[in-house]
Design an enzyme around this catalytic site. Sequence first.
Site, PDB file in Angstrom:
ATOM      1  N   LYS A   8       2.232  -3.477   7.217  1.00 61.42           N
ATOM      2  CA  LYS A   8       2.458  -3.647   5.773  1.00 61.42           C
ATOM      3  C   LYS A   8       3.929  -3.353   5.425  1.00 61.42           C
ATOM      4  O   LYS A   8       4.533  -4.030   4.589  1.00 61.42           O
ATOM      5  CB  LYS A   8       1.526  -2.730   4.962  1.00 61.42           C
TER       6      LYS A   8
ATOM      7  N   TYR B 167      -1.607  -0.431  11.027  1.00 59.60           N
ATOM      8  CA  TYR B 167      -1.831  -1.104   9.731  1.00 59.60           C
ATOM      9  C   TYR B 167      -0.641  -0.854   8.811  1.00 59.60           C
ATOM     10  O   TYR B 167      -0.040  -1.802   8.266  1.00 59.60           O
ATOM     11  CB  TYR B 167      -3.127  -0.585   9.083  1.00 59.60           C
TER      12      TYR B 167
ATOM     13  N   THR C 269       0.831  -1.206   0.000  1.00 57.86           N
ATOM     14  CA  THR C 269       0.000   0.000   0.000  1.00 57.86           C
ATOM     15  C   THR C 269       0.867   1.257   0.000  1.00 57.86           C
ATOM     16  O   THR C 269       1.999   1.229   0.501  1.00 57.86           O
ATOM     17  CB  THR C 269      -0.909   0.006   1.255  1.00 57.86           C
ATOM     18  N   ASP C 270       0.297   2.340  -0.521  1.00 58.30           N
ATOM     19  CA  ASP C 270       1.035   3.620  -0.467  1.00 58.30           C
ATOM     20  C   ASP C 270       1.180   4.124   0.965  1.00 58.30           C
ATOM     21  O   ASP C 270       1.966   5.034   1.226  1.00 58.30           O
ATOM     22  CB  ASP C 270       0.363   4.672  -1.361  1.00 58.30           C
ATOM     23  N   GLU C 271       0.419   3.535   1.906  1.00 60.90           N
ATOM     24  CA  GLU C 271       0.499   4.003   3.295  1.00 60.90           C
ATOM     25  C   GLU C 271       1.847   3.699   3.936  1.00 60.90           C
ATOM     26  O   GLU C 271       2.177   4.247   4.988  1.00 60.90           O
ATOM     27  CB  GLU C 271      -0.629   3.398   4.138  1.00 60.90           C
TER      28      GLU C 271
END
Length: 343
Positions: free
Chosen positions: A155, A151, A127-129
Site C-alpha cells: 500500500k 500488505y 490505509t493507516d498501516e
Amino acid sequence: MGLQPFRRILVTGGAGFIGSHFVRLALEHDLEVVVLDKLTYAGSLLNLEGVLDHPRLHFLQGDIADPAAVAEAIAGCQAVVNFAAETHVDRSLLEPAAFVQTNVWGTMVLLEHALRTGVQRFLHVSTDEVYGEVLTGAAREIDPLHPRNPYAASKAAAEHFVFSYWTSYRLPVLVTRGCNTYGPYQHPEKFIPLAITNLLSGQPIPLYGDGLHERDWLYVDDHCRAIWTVLLHGQPGQAYNIGASQHRPNIAVARAIVHLLGADPASIVHVSDRPGHDRRYAVEWSKLAALGWAPRTSCEEGLARTIAWYRSRPDWWTARRDEAFAAYYARNYRDRGTPVTQP
Ligand code: NAD
Ligand code: TYD
C-alpha cells in the site's frame, strides 16, 4: 469546486466490503457509477444486492492490472476511486506476490489510464498501516511511511507511485489513509467478523498474542462519507487521514462482542502472535475534519449493528468462512503452531 462535479465515476473494487458501501453512497447522488472488480475470493455481486440492477450502475468484471479492462471501464469517467486491493495482512504474510501485483502494479495501470483520459480526480484508498506501528501519539499526514508487513508495504509503494503522478504529471490525485473499518459485508477473515461468526458457530475467538494490540475502529458508513468528502473537497496532491477516535485493544473488542452475543467469556482464546504484528495504529485526522467530516458511529453502536447483520445473514457468511478455512486459516494457524479445528 461545487457539490456534484462528476457525471460518471469509476469505482474499482466496488464489489468488496468498503467499496460496495461506497457504491451505494455514490448512487444516492445523480451519477453514473462504473464498478470494475475482479471478483476475487473477497469480492461478490452479493455485496451489491439491492443496487446491482440500478439503472445508473454498470458492473464490469475485470482486473485493475489489465490495461484493456481498465481502458473499457474508465472511458467517459471524470473521477476514479481505487478500492481494489488484496487486503488481509495474514494472507500477505503467506502470499506477498499477489499484493504487489494488484496493489502496486494494478494501481500503476490505473494511473496511466487516468492520465491518458484526463480525469479530474484520482482518489486512491490507502490505509493507516502505511505509517507502521505508532506506539504513542498519532500519525500526521506529513510523517514518514514505515510499513512493516507485506500488505502495508504494498500500500505504501502504491502511494509513492500515486504521488509521483502528481509531482511529475500533475494528475489530480488524492490519498485517504483510513483506520480499521468494520460493518456488514466484511469478509469473515478480518478480526471483528471472524470473532462474531466464530461465536455464532460455537467456536472460540482466536486472539493473537496478549491481545493488547490497539486499533482505532471506524464504522464503514463513516469511512465512505470520509472518502466522499475528500473526493469532492480534498486538495489534489494531498493525503488525508481518516480516524474514528475509538481506540480499543483487541481484547476489549473481543470482550464486547462476547458480551453483546451473551457468549461464555472463556470463548476468548489466546493463540500464537502474528509475525511482525504492529502494536498500535493511531492517526490524527484534523485535516479531514477541516473539510467538514466527523465520524458519527460509536464503537458500541457500530458493533451492535454489525452483530445484528451477521446474525441475520448466515447465508452470506457461511460459505465464505468455510472457503477461508480451507484456503487459509488452517495453513495460517498450522504454520504458527496453533491447534486447528474445523469451524
Ligand atoms: P476487500 O478485500 O473486502 O475488497 C477488495 C475488493 O477488490 C474485492 O471486491 C476484490 O474482488 C477486488 N479486487 C481485488 N483484486 C483486484 C484486482 N486485481 N482488480 C480488480 N478488483 C480487485 O477490501 P476492503 O476491506 O473493502 O478494502 C478496500 C480498500 O480500503 C483497500 O484498498 C484497503 O487497502 C483499504 N482499507 C481497508 C481498511 C479496512 O479496515 N478494511 C482500512 C483502511 C483502508
Ligand atoms: P485485522 O482485522 O486482520 O486487521 P489489521 O491487521 O489490518 O489491523 O486484525 C485486527 C487486529 O486483530 C490485529 O491486531 C490482529 C488481530 N487479530 C486477532 O487477534 N485474531 C484474529 O483471528 C485476527 C484475524 C486478527
